[in-house]
Design a protein around this motif. Sequence first.
Motif, PDB file in Angstrom:
ATOM      1  N   PHE A 228      76.935 -15.531 -55.804  1.00 42.44           N
ATOM      2  CA  PHE A 228      77.962 -15.812 -56.382  1.00 42.44           C
ATOM      3  C   PHE A 228      78.205 -13.957 -55.147  1.00 42.44           C
ATOM      4  N   LEU A 229      77.793 -13.414 -55.286  1.00 43.56           N
ATOM      5  CA  LEU A 229      76.713 -11.741 -54.888  1.00 43.56           C
ATOM      6  C   LEU A 229      76.823 -12.440 -53.623  1.00 43.56           C
ATOM      7  N   ALA A 230      75.420 -13.296 -53.347  1.00 41.79           N
ATOM      8  CA  ALA A 230      74.710 -13.633 -52.329  1.00 41.79           C
ATOM      9  C   ALA A 230      75.421 -14.414 -50.951  1.00 41.79           C
ATOM     10  N   SER A 231      76.620 -14.601 -51.066  1.00 39.15           N
ATOM     11  CA  SER A 231      77.219 -15.968 -50.823  1.00 39.15           C
ATOM     12  C   SER A 231      78.364 -15.598 -49.795  1.00 39.15           C
ATOM     13  N   PRO A 232      79.077 -15.977 -49.053  1.00 33.93           N
ATOM     14  CA  PRO A 232      80.720 -15.445 -48.037  1.00 33.93           C
ATOM     15  C   PRO A 232      81.278 -15.071 -49.002  1.00 33.93           C
ATOM     16  N   ALA A 233      81.329 -16.098 -49.763  1.00 28.44           N
ATOM     17  CA  ALA A 233      82.328 -15.591 -50.880  1.00 28.44           C
ATOM     18  C   ALA A 233      82.712 -14.245 -51.719  1.00 28.44           C
ATOM     19  N   ASN A 234      81.558 -13.730 -51.334  1.00 29.83           N
ATOM     20  CA  ASN A 234      81.886 -12.206 -51.909  1.00 29.83           C
ATOM     21  C   ASN A 234      82.033 -11.507 -50.912  1.00 29.83           C
ATOM     22  N   GLY A 235      83.260 -11.898 -50.401  1.00 32.87           N
ATOM     23  CA  GLY A 235      83.378 -10.588 -48.773  1.00 32.87           C
ATOM     24  C   GLY A 235      84.329  -9.310 -49.464  1.00 32.87           C
ATOM     25  N   TYR A 236      83.934  -8.093 -49.997  1.00 36.94           N
ATOM     26  CA  TYR A 236      84.590  -6.974 -50.767  1.00 36.94           C
ATOM     27  C   TYR A 236      83.246  -6.341 -51.775  1.00 36.94           C
ATOM     28  N   MET A 237      82.797  -6.402 -52.514  1.00 38.67           N
ATOM     29  CA  MET A 237      82.326  -5.679 -53.017  1.00 38.67           C
ATOM     30  C   MET A 237      80.661  -5.683 -52.742  1.00 38.67           C
ATOM     31  N   VAL A 238      81.024  -3.717 -52.881  1.00 44.50           N
ATOM     32  CA  VAL A 238      80.029  -3.356 -51.829  1.00 44.50           C
ATOM     33  C   VAL A 238      79.234  -2.352 -52.745  1.00 44.50           C
ATOM     34  N   GLY A 239      77.898  -2.085 -53.307  1.00 43.23           N
ATOM     35  CA  GLY A 239      77.465  -1.094 -53.639  1.00 43.23           C
ATOM     36  C   GLY A 239      77.127  -0.716 -55.760  1.00 43.23           C
ATOM     37  N   GLN A 240      77.989  -2.120 -56.499  1.00 43.14           N
ATOM     38  CA  GLN A 240      78.042  -2.377 -57.343  1.00 43.14           C
ATOM     39  C   GLN A 240      76.513  -2.853 -58.162  1.00 43.14           C
ATOM     40  N   VAL A 241      76.998  -2.289 -59.024  1.00 39.33           N
ATOM     41  CA  VAL A 241      75.647  -2.769 -60.103  1.00 39.33           C
ATOM     42  C   VAL A 241      75.950  -3.657 -61.363  1.00 39.33           C
ATOM     43  N   PRO A 242      77.001  -4.872 -61.458  1.00 41.51           N
ATOM     44  CA  PRO A 242      77.373  -5.029 -62.811  1.00 41.51           C
ATOM     45  C   PRO A 242      76.839  -5.391 -64.106  1.00 41.51           C
ATOM     46  N   PHE A 243      76.760  -4.827 -64.796  1.00 40.84           N
ATOM     47  CA  PHE A 243      76.326  -4.997 -66.367  1.00 40.84           C
ATOM     48  C   PHE A 243      76.559  -7.372 -66.697  1.00 40.84           C
ATOM     49  N   VAL A 244      75.494  -7.599 -67.654  1.00 39.59           N
ATOM     50  CA  VAL A 244      75.015  -8.885 -67.149  1.00 39.59           C
ATOM     51  C   VAL A 244      74.476  -9.089 -68.605  1.00 39.59           C
ATOM     52  N   ASP A 245      74.327  -8.552 -70.066  1.00 41.87           N
ATOM     53  CA  ASP A 245      73.975  -8.099 -70.841  1.00 41.87           C
ATOM     54  C   ASP A 245      74.633  -8.595 -72.229  1.00 41.87           C
ATOM     55  N   GLY A 246      75.232  -9.195 -72.673  1.00 42.43           N
ATOM     56  CA  GLY A 246      75.829  -9.644 -73.831  1.00 42.43           C
ATOM     57  C   GLY A 246      76.411  -9.067 -74.407  1.00 42.43           C
TER      58      GLY A 246
END
Length: 258
Positions: A228-246
């Motif tokens: 998603f982050l690498a796709s055109p669908a992500n059109g507005y996130m900038v500089g974010q580092v979300p946790f994917v960590d359970g």
Amino acid sequence: MSTNAVRTTLITGAASGIGAALARHLTALGERVIGVDLSNADICADLAVPAERAALVARVQKITPSLDAVVMCAGVSPPVAGDTLVSVNYFGVADLLPRLLPLLQRGRQPRAVVISSLASLHPIDTRLVEMCLAGEEFAARKQAANIGAPSYASSKRALTQWIRRTAALPGWADAGVLLNGIAPGVVKTPMVAPLLETAEGREALSAGVPTVVRDYATAEQIVPLLAFLASPANGYMVGQVPFVDGGADVLLRGEAAL
């Protein structure tokens, strides 16, 4: 150019783990993937070596005039020596990705994604982080070799700060290149496998990366967010580092938002 044209994505660390899972996912979607790794990849390069990073860009330019996405999945952890670790984990992104920026600027709805880590919340060596962010690779390698294991968390803390610092600089988001990251917890990849094979290793992982889910993630569970982050669908996130960590971030920091 047609908006339906096939996207071209460069993936470092593409031969195994999360990088390989992402490459399979994007290929199944009909996208073009250029894989980079030490071996078994479209381009073989050692990201710990500055000269090979520079040569890598020229090799990519021979394959494609532009990139629509770059996903930096390459990374190493202890027992890899601290100097190599910091060169791959930090400078293998902070030095290489800006070199690829002109290719991204020529891409269609270009995106850049970097894998950091939940370990960025662990205790760090402040001097090493400062050296990384100052671009002092020789000094950082020396410091990392001296401190050993803490180099991993330090390299990932520096990387997360670099993502946030860089994403809003001229030539990135203002040129349409949206840069973000993710911070996984434990993911069942070849890098983590030796720890999962022993009771001591599993205890160490549980202490450093507690979870509220029943099992650690597979690489395939990390892929959808990266895609998603690498796709055109992500059109507005900038500089974010979300946790994917359970849930590790929540358990370690509680309700604190910052």
